[in-house]
Write an enzyme that holds these catalytic residues in place. Sequence first.
Site, PDB file in Angstrom:
ATOM      1  N   LYS A   3       1.019  -1.331   0.026  1.00  0.00           N
ATOM      2  CA  LYS A   3      -0.165  -0.156   0.076  1.00  0.00           C
ATOM      3  C   LYS A   3       0.798   1.274   0.099  1.00  0.00           C
ATOM      4  O   LYS A   3       1.984   1.287   0.360  1.00  0.00           O
ATOM      5  CB  LYS A   3      -0.961  -0.006   0.861  1.00  0.00           C
ATOM      6  CG  LYS A   3      -1.932  -1.087   1.296  1.00  0.00           C
ATOM      7  CD  LYS A   3      -3.063  -0.958   2.251  1.00  0.00           C
ATOM      8  CE  LYS A   3      -3.941  -2.360   2.204  1.00  0.00           C
ATOM      9  NZ  LYS A   3      -4.965  -2.046   3.159  1.00  0.00           N
ATOM     10  N   TYR A  43     -12.142  -2.318  -4.164  1.00  0.00           N
ATOM     11  CA  TYR A  43     -12.606  -2.397  -3.005  1.00  0.00           C
ATOM     12  C   TYR A  43     -14.227  -2.440  -2.921  1.00  0.00           C
ATOM     13  O   TYR A  43     -14.792  -1.942  -1.834  1.00  0.00           O
ATOM     14  CB  TYR A  43     -12.034  -1.394  -1.794  1.00  0.00           C
ATOM     15  CG  TYR A  43     -10.551  -1.952  -1.318  1.00  0.00           C
ATOM     16  CD1 TYR A  43     -10.191  -3.034  -0.710  1.00  0.00           C
ATOM     17  CD2 TYR A  43      -9.337  -0.974  -1.679  1.00  0.00           C
ATOM     18  CE1 TYR A  43      -9.132  -3.285  -0.367  1.00  0.00           C
ATOM     19  CE2 TYR A  43      -8.204  -1.362  -1.395  1.00  0.00           C
ATOM     20  CZ  TYR A  43      -7.976  -2.509  -0.540  1.00  0.00           C
ATOM     21  OH  TYR A  43      -6.779  -2.893  -0.128  1.00  0.00           O
ATOM     22  N   ASN A 106      -2.380  -0.063   6.659  1.00  0.00           N
ATOM     23  CA  ASN A 106      -1.930  -1.536   7.304  1.00  0.00           C
ATOM     24  C   ASN A 106      -0.922  -1.893   6.274  1.00  0.00           C
ATOM     25  O   ASN A 106      -0.966  -3.231   6.408  1.00  0.00           O
ATOM     26  CB  ASN A 106      -2.891  -2.151   7.557  1.00  0.00           C
ATOM     27  CG  ASN A 106      -3.858  -2.653   6.563  1.00  0.00           C
ATOM     28  OD1 ASN A 106      -3.630  -2.063   5.338  1.00  0.00           O
ATOM     29  ND2 ASN A 106      -4.566  -3.885   6.638  1.00  0.00           N
ATOM     30  N   HIS A 109      -2.095  -5.676   1.318  1.00  0.00           N
ATOM     31  CA  HIS A 109      -3.547  -6.404   1.341  1.00  0.00           C
ATOM     32  C   HIS A 109      -3.093  -7.614   0.613  1.00  0.00           C
ATOM     33  O   HIS A 109      -2.429  -7.637  -0.210  1.00  0.00           O
ATOM     34  CB  HIS A 109      -4.131  -5.498   0.112  1.00  0.00           C
ATOM     35  CG  HIS A 109      -5.523  -6.177  -0.512  1.00  0.00           C
ATOM     36  ND1 HIS A 109      -6.524  -6.481   0.365  1.00  0.00           N
ATOM     37  CD2 HIS A 109      -5.583  -6.943  -1.592  1.00  0.00           C
ATOM     38  CE1 HIS A 109      -7.411  -7.078  -0.405  1.00  0.00           C
ATOM     39  NE2 HIS A 109      -6.847  -7.578  -1.211  1.00  0.00           N
ATOM     40  N   GLU A 120      -8.172 -10.458  -8.614  1.00  0.00           N
ATOM     41  CA  GLU A 120      -7.623  -9.192  -8.160  1.00  0.00           C
ATOM     42  C   GLU A 120      -5.961  -9.322  -9.125  1.00  0.00           C
ATOM     43  O   GLU A 120      -5.659  -8.270  -9.404  1.00  0.00           O
ATOM     44  CB  GLU A 120      -7.261  -9.093  -6.759  1.00  0.00           C
ATOM     45  CG  GLU A 120      -8.356  -9.035  -5.955  1.00  0.00           C
ATOM     46  CD  GLU A 120      -8.143  -8.960  -4.429  1.00  0.00           C
ATOM     47  OE1 GLU A 120      -9.043  -8.729  -3.697  1.00  0.00           O
ATOM     48  OE2 GLU A 120      -6.990  -9.389  -3.767  1.00  0.00           O
TER      49      GLU A 120
HETATM   50  P1  CMP Z   1      -7.241  -4.753   3.361  1.00  0.00           P
HETATM   51  O1  CMP Z   1      -6.740  -6.097   3.707  1.00  0.00           O
HETATM   52  O2  CMP Z   1      -6.669  -3.912   2.269  1.00  0.00           O
HETATM   53  O3  CMP Z   1      -8.844  -4.930   2.872  1.00  0.00           O
HETATM   54  C1  CMP Z   1      -9.675  -3.984   3.283  1.00  0.00           C
HETATM   55  C2  CMP Z   1      -9.006  -2.793   3.924  1.00  0.00           C
HETATM   56  O4  CMP Z   1     -10.139  -1.808   4.844  1.00  0.00           O
HETATM   57  C3  CMP Z   1      -8.309  -3.394   5.257  1.00  0.00           C
HETATM   58  O5  CMP Z   1      -7.070  -3.688   4.677  1.00  0.00           O
HETATM   59  C4  CMP Z   1      -8.056  -1.869   5.899  1.00  0.00           C
HETATM   60  O6  CMP Z   1      -6.849  -1.297   5.460  1.00  0.00           O
HETATM   61  C5  CMP Z   1      -9.270  -1.328   5.796  1.00  0.00           C
HETATM   62  N1  CMP Z   1     -10.085  -1.340   7.164  1.00  0.00           N
HETATM   63  C6  CMP Z   1     -10.893  -2.568   7.589  1.00  0.00           C
HETATM   64  N2  CMP Z   1     -11.495  -2.059   8.628  1.00  0.00           N
HETATM   65  C7  CMP Z   1     -11.204  -0.760   8.847  1.00  0.00           C
HETATM   66  C8  CMP Z   1     -11.524   0.022   9.872  1.00  0.00           C
HETATM   67  N3  CMP Z   1     -12.372  -0.211  10.801  1.00  0.00           N
HETATM   68  N4  CMP Z   1     -11.076   1.393   9.865  1.00  0.00           N
HETATM   69  C9  CMP Z   1     -10.491   1.654   8.670  1.00  0.00           C
HETATM   70  N5  CMP Z   1     -10.029   0.915   7.856  1.00  0.00           N
HETATM   71  C10 CMP Z   1     -10.387  -0.423   7.855  1.00  0.00           C
END
Ligand code: CMP
Length: 141
Positions: A3, A43, A106, A109, A120
């Site tokens: 990311k 997404y 985070n 993904h 994907e």
């Molecule tokens: P990812 O695995 O990319 O899939 C969806 C993304 O949404 C997840 O990682 C997080 O980065 C984001 N995400 C999921 N839950 C939350 C939350 N409660 N608040 C903010 N971001 C979230």
Amino acid sequence: MIKPGAVRNKHIGHILSKIEEAGYTIAAIKTTRLTIDQAADFYSVHKDRPFFQELIEFMSSGPIVAMVLLKDNAVEDFRRLIGATDPAQAAEGTIRRLFATSKSHNAIHGSDSDENAEKESSFFFSRQEYLRKDIVGTEES
Ligand code: CMP
């Protein structure tokens, strides 16, 4: 997909090392940047969630690294390698624990099923752009 935050923080090399050390073959890789519409499309499953807008703004805020990875049991093992969505909950040594700064930023993904991995992969790559399992060589000794 690595990311934008992890790319900005110069963690690409470290993350690729962790992925290869865990036994994955990188079958395709590219650096690109998503538009807000592309991030919303990628997404779209989360479109009704309260964090959706923040998620797509972040995901289009800078370059990402898209990859197709090969390994037996790839999806499940990758989720263990990257750790929980929230880095504060992620196990010691996982990619998110090491390189993520928050739940929304985070670091990485991973696809959550083989079916979504196919979808994907084709979001970023044509079939000509990634190695299929049958043409990946075996390890050198
Ligand atoms: P990812 O695995 O990319 O899939 C969806 C993304 O949404 C997840 O990682 C997080 O980065 C984001 N995400 C999921 N839950 C939350 C939350 N409660 N608040 C903010 N971001 C979230």
